[in-house]
Write a protein that holds these residues in place. Structure first.
Motif, PDB file in Angstrom:
ATOM      1  N   UNK A  15     -22.396 -18.483 -16.225  1.00  0.00           N
ATOM      2  CA  UNK A  15     -23.747 -18.623 -16.732  1.00  0.00           C
ATOM      3  C   UNK A  15     -24.660 -17.576 -16.114  1.00  0.00           C
ATOM      4  N   UNK A  16     -25.383 -16.849 -16.952  1.00  0.00           N
ATOM      5  CA  UNK A  16     -26.297 -15.801 -16.509  1.00  0.00           C
ATOM      6  C   UNK A  16     -27.598 -15.930 -17.302  1.00  0.00           C
ATOM      7  N   UNK A  17     -28.573 -15.091 -16.986  1.00  0.00           N
ATOM      8  CA  UNK A  17     -29.838 -15.098 -17.726  1.00  0.00           C
ATOM      9  C   UNK A  17     -29.902 -13.996 -18.772  1.00  0.00           C
ATOM     10  N   UNK A  76     -28.211 -19.364 -22.128  1.00  0.00           N
ATOM     11  CA  UNK A  76     -29.067 -20.048 -23.088  1.00  0.00           C
ATOM     12  C   UNK A  76     -30.028 -19.036 -23.717  1.00  0.00           C
ATOM     13  N   UNK A  77     -30.332 -19.246 -25.002  1.00  0.00           N
ATOM     14  CA  UNK A  77     -31.389 -18.477 -25.651  1.00  0.00           C
ATOM     15  C   UNK A  77     -32.555 -19.374 -26.061  1.00  0.00           C
ATOM     16  N   UNK A  78     -32.346 -20.693 -26.007  1.00  0.00           N
ATOM     17  CA  UNK A  78     -33.399 -21.647 -26.352  1.00  0.00           C
ATOM     18  C   UNK A  78     -34.159 -22.136 -25.115  1.00  0.00           C
ATOM     19  N   UNK A  79     -33.694 -21.749 -23.943  1.00  0.00           N
ATOM     20  CA  UNK A  79     -34.361 -22.065 -22.683  1.00  0.00           C
ATOM     21  C   UNK A  79     -33.895 -21.032 -21.668  1.00  0.00           C
ATOM     22  N   UNK A  80     -34.527 -20.991 -20.514  1.00  0.00           N
ATOM     23  CA  UNK A  80     -34.115 -20.056 -19.472  1.00  0.00           C
ATOM     24  C   UNK A  80     -33.031 -20.697 -18.616  1.00  0.00           C
ATOM     25  N   UNK A  81     -31.916 -20.009 -18.492  1.00  0.00           N
ATOM     26  CA  UNK A  81     -30.821 -20.515 -17.657  1.00  0.00           C
ATOM     27  C   UNK A  81     -31.296 -20.621 -16.213  1.00  0.00           C
ATOM     28  N   UNK A  82     -31.017 -21.765 -15.600  1.00  0.00           N
ATOM     29  CA  UNK A  82     -31.571 -22.062 -14.285  1.00  0.00           C
ATOM     30  C   UNK A  82     -30.552 -21.826 -13.163  1.00  0.00           C
ATOM     31  N   UNK A  83     -30.960 -21.117 -12.108  1.00  0.00           N
ATOM     32  CA  UNK A  83     -30.075 -20.974 -10.944  1.00  0.00           C
ATOM     33  C   UNK A  83     -30.104 -22.224 -10.086  1.00  0.00           C
ATOM     34  N   UNK A  84     -29.139 -22.355  -9.198  1.00  0.00           N
ATOM     35  CA  UNK A  84     -29.157 -23.446  -8.230  1.00  0.00           C
ATOM     36  C   UNK A  84     -30.355 -23.265  -7.303  1.00  0.00           C
ATOM     37  N   UNK A  85     -30.916 -24.371  -6.826  1.00  0.00           N
ATOM     38  CA  UNK A  85     -32.067 -24.282  -5.928  1.00  0.00           C
ATOM     39  C   UNK A  85     -31.652 -24.267  -4.463  1.00  0.00           C
ATOM     40  N   UNK A  86     -30.394 -23.927  -4.205  1.00  0.00           N
ATOM     41  CA  UNK A  86     -29.891 -23.771  -2.837  1.00  0.00           C
ATOM     42  C   UNK A  86     -28.820 -22.698  -2.848  1.00  0.00           C
ATOM     43  N   UNK A  87     -28.495 -22.162  -1.695  1.00  0.00           N
ATOM     44  CA  UNK A  87     -27.450 -21.158  -1.594  1.00  0.00           C
ATOM     45  C   UNK A  87     -26.087 -21.837  -1.634  1.00  0.00           C
ATOM     46  N   UNK A  88     -25.306 -21.495  -2.642  1.00  0.00           N
ATOM     47  CA  UNK A  88     -23.977 -22.088  -2.789  1.00  0.00           C
ATOM     48  C   UNK A  88     -23.058 -21.549  -1.696  1.00  0.00           C
ATOM     49  N   UNK A  89     -22.384 -22.470  -1.014  1.00  0.00           N
ATOM     50  CA  UNK A  89     -21.461 -22.115   0.064  1.00  0.00           C
ATOM     51  C   UNK A  89     -20.030 -22.457  -0.344  1.00  0.00           C
ATOM     52  N   UNK A  90     -19.085 -21.745   0.234  1.00  0.00           N
ATOM     53  CA  UNK A  90     -17.684 -22.093   0.015  1.00  0.00           C
ATOM     54  C   UNK A  90     -17.472 -23.531   0.491  1.00  0.00           C
TER      55      UNK A  90
END
Length: 351
Positions: A15-17, A76-90
């Motif tokens: 998933x990207x913007x 998404x083109x009907x909304x803005x793709x949302x990133x996680x609100x935290x840093x993803x860790x292994x």
């Protein structure tokens, strides 16, 4: 032994913007330059994972013809793709990283160090062999490793998708799920401790790591292209992991699903349901994606990581002249001839 029901990893969803920008980066850096489809449309069957609403999207499925799985680059083109609100860790719950394969890991490392503006880690000793971790421009982590299965020599420093790294909360439960899904599997390693190669923000954390490998067998039209499957399960032992897609939609930023090329969807569905792993989505019929088509379904691993299954029905071999292959008319599941798949390279996008 019965024939396998899954032939390999078809693709990993990202998933990207901005799909065109992201695909350009993956073309240049990692060689995913052959499009299978490039489509803007609605995603009506995915409403269980998109807030109960039908959303529009732009998706490109691209492959690297050196061999390995592809990438479905999605926005998404009907909304803005949302990133996680935290840093993803292994070790967080979901797909932590893609494992790309390289014919020469050292040359791949030199290539990315010289060409990418993003972080590229050092060459390190992995529990098996040598490799390195790196980042794309969109906050995603990936790993470059070696593999023995290749479709053809292309001269590219990096090949296709060999597998993924998946964060899990209970290793033993997850092992049962993936072994049931992908039989037969071999356990390459099962180790616990502190691992110097893992890019963690806090050093000294302990993990349990299990690498599962499904070796290539000549079952499935695309099996020679897809090759081996590597699934590394990682459990964080010193912290409570976060769910990567908590309070977000499928299709938001990050690795959204792991997709397997499925040979016999009906048989696989019956098998998994009997084992307590029901499909959460099933198109039940052929579903078109631009010039490709197939039946697709979804299920979840024990931590809710989305697994997509695709039984391909129609594949564009040479879109320029309108040559499409109807897989359903084949009376067997032997691999397609190499020359036929290589013709897809005539649709390569050059920057």
């Amino acid at each position: 032994m019965s024939a396998p029901l899954i032939s390999g990893i078809q693709q990993v969803g990202i998933g990207v913007q901005n799909v065109p920008d992201a695909w350009k980066w993956y073309r240049k850096m990692l060689g995913f330059d052959v499009p299978v489809f490039d489509e803007k449309a609605e995603a009506p069957l995915m409403t269980p994972y998109t807030g109960g609403q039908v959303h529009q999207r732009h998706a490109v499925l691209a492959i690297n013809l050196a061999g390995g799985g592809g990438l479905e680059i999605w926005s998404f083109t009907s909304r803005k793709s949302q990133p996680a609100n935290f840093k993803v860790e292994i070790g967080d719950l979901g797909i932590n990283a893609i494992r790309f394969k390289a014919p020469d890991v050292r040359k791949a490392h030199e290539w990315l160090k010289s060409q990418s503006k993003e972080a590229v880690g050092p060459l390190v000793a992995l529990p098996e062999g040598e490799g390195f971790w790196a980042n794309d421009p969109y906050g995603n982590t990936f790993q470059i490793t070696s593999d023995e299965t290749w479709f053809q020599k292309t001269g590219k420093p990096v090949g296709g998708v060999a597998g993924v790294v998946v964060g899990v909360s209970n290793m033993d439960e997850s092992l049962v799920f993936y072994e049931n899904l992908l039989q037969p599997l071999e356990v390459v390693y099962d180790e616990s401790g502190v691992f110097e190669d893992i890019p963690a923000s806090i050093k000294g954390q302990r993990f349990r790591r299990v690498l599962l490998r499904k070796k290539f067998t000549p079952h499935g039209a695309f099996s020679r292209l897809l090759g081996n499957v590597q699934i590394e399960l990682v459990q964080a032992l010193d912290r409570t992991p976060k769910k990567i897609f908590e309070n977000r939609f499928w299709g938001d930023c990050g690795f959204i699903h792991l997709c397997f090329d499925t040979i016999d969807m009906d048989t696989l569905k019956s098998k998994l349901q009997s084992q307590g792993y029901p499909f959460t989505i099933d198109s039940e019929r052929s579903f078109g994606m631009e010039s490709a088509a197939g039946r697709f379904a979804y299920l979840e691993d024990p931590d809710g990581t989305l697994i997509e299954l695709v039984e391909t029905h129609k594949l564009p071999i040479l879109k320029k002249i309108g040559w499409f292959l109807d897989i359903q008319k084949r009376k067997h599941q032997k691999p397609l001839p190499d020359w036929m798949l290589k013709l897809m390279g005539l649709s390569r996008v050059k920057d």
